[in-house]
Design an enzyme around this catalytic site. Sequence first.
Site, short mmCIF file in Angstrom:
data_model
loop_
_atom_site.label_atom_id
_atom_site.label_comp_id
_atom_site.label_asym_id
_atom_site.label_seq_id
_atom_site.Cartn_x
_atom_site.Cartn_y
_atom_site.Cartn_z
N SER A 180 0.80 -1.23 0.00
CA SER A 180 0.00 0.00 0.00
C SER A 180 0.83 1.27 0.00
O SER A 180 0.40 2.29 -0.52
CB SER A 180 -0.97 0.00 1.18
OG SER A 180 -0.28 -0.18 2.40
N HIS A 208 -5.19 -3.07 -2.99
CA HIS A 208 -4.78 -2.11 -4.03
C HIS A 208 -4.62 -2.74 -5.41
O HIS A 208 -4.38 -2.03 -6.38
CB HIS A 208 -3.48 -1.42 -3.62
CG HIS A 208 -3.62 -0.63 -2.37
ND1 HIS A 208 -4.09 0.65 -2.35
CD2 HIS A 208 -3.41 -0.98 -1.08
CE1 HIS A 208 -4.14 1.07 -1.09
NE2 HIS A 208 -3.74 0.10 -0.31
N LYS A 240 -11.73 1.28 -2.24
CA LYS A 240 -10.65 1.81 -3.08
C LYS A 240 -11.10 1.81 -4.54
O LYS A 240 -11.90 2.65 -4.92
CB LYS A 240 -9.38 1.03 -2.79
CG LYS A 240 -8.90 1.42 -1.39
CD LYS A 240 -7.83 0.61 -0.78
CE LYS A 240 -7.51 1.20 0.59
NZ LYS A 240 -7.03 0.23 1.55
C1 LIG Z 1 -7.01 0.21 2.99
C2 LIG Z 1 -6.43 -1.12 3.33
C3 LIG Z 1 -7.05 -1.97 4.23
C4 LIG Z 1 -8.23 -1.53 5.05
O1 LIG Z 1 -9.38 -1.47 4.30
P1 LIG Z 1 -10.57 -0.52 4.78
O2 LIG Z 1 -11.75 -1.01 4.07
O3 LIG Z 1 -10.17 0.86 4.42
O4 LIG Z 1 -10.66 -0.70 6.28
C5 LIG Z 1 -6.52 -3.22 4.41
N1 LIG Z 1 -5.42 -3.62 3.75
C6 LIG Z 1 -4.77 -2.81 2.89
C7 LIG Z 1 -3.55 -3.30 2.20
C8 LIG Z 1 -5.25 -1.53 2.67
O5 LIG Z 1 -4.60 -0.72 1.86
#
Ligand SMILES: *Cc1c(COP(=O)(O)O)cnc(C)c1O
Length: 392
Positions: A180, A208, A240
């Site tokens: 990330s 991602h 995302k």
């Molecule tokens: C954003 C993210 C999460 C958390 O997801 P949310 O739905 O925002 O709580 C978990 N793992 C990774 C790698 C992330 O980038």
Amino acid sequence: MSSMDAILQAALDQRRAEHLYRSRVNIASGCGPTLQVDGRAVLNFCSNDYLGLACHVDIRRALQQAADQYGTGSGASHLISGHSVVHQALEEQLAEFTGRPRALLFSTGYMANLGAINALLGRRDLILQDQLNHASLLDGGRLSQADFQRYKHNDLEHLQQRLEHSSASRKLIVTDGVFSMDGDVAPLQQLSQRAAAYDAWLMVDDAHGLGVLGATGGGLVEQLNLSIEQVPVLMGTLGKSFGTFGAFIAGSEALIETLIQFSRSYIYTTALPPAIAAATLASLKLVREENWRREKLTHLIGHFRRGAAQIGMLLAPSDTPIQPLLINNDRAVMEAGQQLRDAGFMVGAIRPPTVPAGTGRLRITLSAEHSEQQIDQLIDALDQLNLPGRGQ
Ligand SMILES: *Cc1c(COP(=O)(O)O)cnc(C)c1O
């Protein structure tokens, strides 16, 4: 000041002195290539809305219509009366999309990771995590009673040594798919081979990669064509690339039933609003069908990297929309972030403890809704920055 507040304030003051103090920006618009901040428009190079779906009209309509039909709140957890036909339909479509027998919705990715790890492992088990894994995975590992070990980033040798020394009954290897804060990818093929050789299970968090990678947006697992045997536990988020909210775990019938029975962050929380699930159904259709969004993103990534190279910027090696500009001085990161904001650009200014000390960076993210011209404007603004280590 109360004694509690005095103690808290001292720790806050220290954080500020270390240049690690976090604060929020109030955004007065939806998530798009431009954001309204403090009464003016700034270009958005920090969101995770990679496909540009967070404000898409079809998804908004689906949300509105479902809100009219199902209201706002789900009213209860999934196991009481919160599980609607819309949640069910979305789970079935996510299973089909990921090529897994079943999928299970969670309210957030953070909760999915905490819940899955803790339903799978207990005392006498081993969890092995890449040291650059997302905080939610690391927290899940810490919360579990399992022996929690980290291996060096993408280091198969180090992982193997740790596997060799273990006599744990259950062994879980956990990795981000696309990292990330770095934008690089995990060697999933090789990780799955190591898992097979040592009778360990592999869990991939593709928050991602999903939507962005793979011919139909199925993520790193689709791009590398990895089966459920190779990646038995697949996690994805919906906030995302999907532009909505929530998360899921996809896998076998036994895995999903195990999560329903034992995952505390699944059981003891209110189900997502059904309208959010309906919006995500609309989003999933666009993710799968609108391949041009991935193609445009790939083009923009190339455009950005060429532009950055021309002005001598040090970019981390990344083919994904996450394009970190490494600035080893953590304080300079915050200053660069502020200078860019003043110039009308929002980028992520990332420093410890989100990343290891001394590896602060500007986390620049691209979206299919950006134009080449907007990227050129960012390159110009980056060129104006006075950065340590520039052009080395
Ligand atoms: C954003 C993210 C999460 C958390 O997801 P949310 O739905 O925002 O709580 C978990 N793992 C990774 C790698 C992330 O980038």
